[in-house]
Design a protein around this motif. Structure first.
Motif, PDB file in Angstrom:
ATOM      1  N   SER A  37       0.879  -1.168   0.000  1.00 27.56           N
ATOM      2  CA  SER A  37       0.000   0.000   0.000  1.00 27.56           C
ATOM      3  C   SER A  37       0.914   1.213   0.000  1.00 27.56           C
ATOM      4  CB  SER A  37      -0.871   0.016   1.257  1.00 27.56           C
ATOM      5  OG  SER A  37      -1.687  -1.126   1.295  1.00 27.56           O
ATOM      6  N   ILE A  38       0.671   2.136  -0.939  1.00 27.88           N
ATOM      7  CA  ILE A  38       1.569   3.276  -1.115  1.00 27.88           C
ATOM      8  C   ILE A  38       0.760   4.562  -1.052  1.00 27.88           C
ATOM      9  CG2 ILE A  38       3.235   4.366  -2.652  1.00 27.88           C
ATOM     10  CD1 ILE A  38       3.699   1.491  -3.792  1.00 27.88           C
ATOM     11  N   GLY A  39       1.176   5.485  -0.179  1.00 28.44           N
ATOM     12  CA  GLY A  39       0.477   6.754  -0.007  1.00 28.44           C
ATOM     13  C   GLY A  39       0.583   7.637  -1.233  1.00 28.44           C
ATOM     14  N   LEU A  40      -0.503   8.347  -1.525  1.00 27.88           N
ATOM     15  CA  LEU A  40      -0.513   9.227  -2.689  1.00 27.88           C
ATOM     16  C   LEU A  40       0.174  10.551  -2.426  1.00 27.88           C
ATOM     17  CD1 LEU A  40      -4.136   8.634  -4.024  1.00 27.88           C
ATOM     18  CD2 LEU A  40      -2.001   7.521  -4.707  1.00 27.88           C
ATOM     19  N   ALA A  41       0.213  10.992  -1.184  1.00 25.66           N
ATOM     20  CA  ALA A  41       0.799  12.298  -0.865  1.00 25.66           C
ATOM     21  C   ALA A  41       2.307  12.318  -1.092  1.00 25.66           C
ATOM     22  CB  ALA A  41       0.474  12.679   0.568  1.00 25.66           C
ATOM     23  N   ASP A  42       2.984  11.246  -0.674  1.00 27.04           N
ATOM     24  CA  ASP A  42       4.443  11.271  -0.700  1.00 27.04           C
ATOM     25  C   ASP A  42       5.085  10.021  -1.293  1.00 27.04           C
ATOM     26  OD1 ASP A  42       3.759   9.517   1.303  1.00 27.04           O
ATOM     27  OD2 ASP A  42       4.448  10.818   2.923  1.00 27.04           O
ATOM     28  N   GLY A  43       4.267   9.040  -1.677  1.00 25.11           N
ATOM     29  CA  GLY A  43       4.812   7.814  -2.263  1.00 25.11           C
ATOM     30  C   GLY A  43       5.433   6.873  -1.252  1.00 25.11           C
ATOM     31  N   ASP A  44       5.210   7.123   0.036  1.00 24.53           N
ATOM     32  CA  ASP A  44       5.757   6.244   1.077  1.00 24.53           C
ATOM     33  C   ASP A  44       4.977   4.932   1.144  1.00 24.53           C
ATOM     34  OD1 ASP A  44       7.685   8.063   1.788  1.00 24.53           O
ATOM     35  OD2 ASP A  44       6.670   8.734   3.612  1.00 24.53           O
ATOM     36  N   VAL A  45       5.681   3.858   1.472  1.00 20.41           N
ATOM     37  CA  VAL A  45       5.050   2.557   1.664  1.00 20.41           C
ATOM     38  C   VAL A  45       4.361   2.552   3.022  1.00 20.41           C
ATOM     39  CG1 VAL A  45       5.435   0.085   1.874  1.00 20.41           C
ATOM     40  CG2 VAL A  45       6.728   1.396   0.183  1.00 20.41           C
ATOM     41  N   LEU A  46       3.058   2.295   3.023  1.00 20.14           N
ATOM     42  CA  LEU A  46       2.286   2.252   4.262  1.00 20.14           C
ATOM     43  C   LEU A  46       2.251   0.849   4.851  1.00 20.14           C
ATOM     44  CD1 LEU A  46      -0.732   4.420   3.056  1.00 20.14           C
ATOM     45  CD2 LEU A  46       1.284   5.181   4.334  1.00 20.14           C
ATOM     46  N   ALA A  47       2.282  -0.141   3.980  1.00 19.35           N
ATOM     47  CA  ALA A  47       2.257  -1.542   4.418  1.00 19.35           C
ATOM     48  C   ALA A  47       2.773  -2.399   3.267  1.00 19.35           C
ATOM     49  CB  ALA A  47       0.839  -1.963   4.797  1.00 19.35           C
ATOM     50  N   GLY A  48       3.349  -3.544   3.602  1.00 16.43           N
ATOM     51  CA  GLY A  48       3.839  -4.470   2.594  1.00 16.43           C
ATOM     52  C   GLY A  48       5.178  -4.042   2.020  1.00 16.43           C
ATOM     53  N   ARG A  66      -0.819  12.266  -9.822  1.00 11.63           N
ATOM     54  CA  ARG A  66      -1.352  12.513  -8.477  1.00 11.63           C
ATOM     55  C   ARG A  66      -2.773  13.093  -8.502  1.00 11.63           C
ATOM     56  NH1 ARG A  66       2.904  14.373  -5.875  1.00 11.63           N
ATOM     57  NH2 ARG A  66       3.271  12.369  -4.927  1.00 11.63           N
ATOM     58  N   ASP A  67      -3.044  14.083  -9.335  1.00  8.75           N
ATOM     59  CA  ASP A  67      -4.377  14.699  -9.360  1.00  8.75           C
ATOM     60  C   ASP A  67      -5.448  13.687  -9.773  1.00  8.75           C
ATOM     61  OD1 ASP A  67      -3.316  17.117  -8.542  1.00  8.75           O
ATOM     62  OD2 ASP A  67      -3.232  17.953 -10.567  1.00  8.75           O
ATOM     63  N   GLU A  68      -5.149  12.890 -10.787  1.00  9.09           N
ATOM     64  CA  GLU A  68      -6.091  11.858 -11.227  1.00  9.09           C
ATOM     65  C   GLU A  68      -6.299  10.810 -10.132  1.00  9.09           C
ATOM     66  OE1 GLU A  68      -5.293  10.623 -15.594  1.00  9.09           O
ATOM     67  OE2 GLU A  68      -3.444  11.542 -14.805  1.00  9.09           O
ATOM     68  N   LEU A  69      -5.223  10.448  -9.448  1.00  6.85           N
ATOM     69  CA  LEU A  69      -5.312   9.452  -8.385  1.00  6.85           C
ATOM     70  C   LEU A  69      -6.154   9.959  -7.219  1.00  6.85           C
ATOM     71  CD1 LEU A  69      -1.657   8.189  -8.529  1.00  6.85           C
ATOM     72  CD2 LEU A  69      -3.694   6.759  -8.804  1.00  6.85           C
TER      73      LEU A  69
END
Length: 88
Positions: A37-48, A66-69
Motif C-alpha cells: 500500500s503506497i500513499g498518494l501524498a508522498d509515495g511512502d510505503v504504508l504496508a507491505g 497525483r491529481d487523477e489518483l
C-alpha cells in the motif's frame, strides 16, 4: 478492487470503501508475489513491500498522475468505480 493501471508487470488497484484501514489516500501495487500500500501524498510505503526498482516506478507514476489518483480516491471511498489511469 478495480484495477486502475498496469505497467511493467505491476498492477495498480484502488479498493472501494478503503479509507478505514490506513485512513490516508493510497493505492495497492502488486508485482509478482510482492504487494504494498503506497500513499498518494508522498509515495511512502504504508504496508507491505515491493522490490526497489518497481517501487521507484510506482512512485514516479504517482508523481505524474497525483491529481487523477486523488480524484479516483474520492470516487473509491464513496463506493464508486474509479477511472482507469494511463500507464507509465
Amino acid at each position: 478492487m478495480p484495477i486502475i493501471s498496469m505497467f511493467y508487470g505491476i498492477i495498480i488497484r484502488l479498493y472501494l470503501l478503503d479509507n478505514l484501514h490506513h485512513n490516508l489516500p493510497h493505492i495497492h501495487a502488486k508485482y509478482a508475489e510482492f504487494e504494498a500500500s503506497i500513499g498518494l501524498a508522498d509515495g511512502d510505503v504504508l504496508a507491505g513491500e515491493l522490490p526497489r526498482k518497481q517501487l521507484r516506478l510506482v512512485q514516479a507514476w504517482i508523481e505524474l498522475h497525483r491529481d487523477e489518483l486523488l480524484a479516483d480516491w474520492e470516487l473509491a471511498v464513496s463506493g464508486e468505480n474509479p477511472y482507469k489511469i494511463d500507464p507509465l
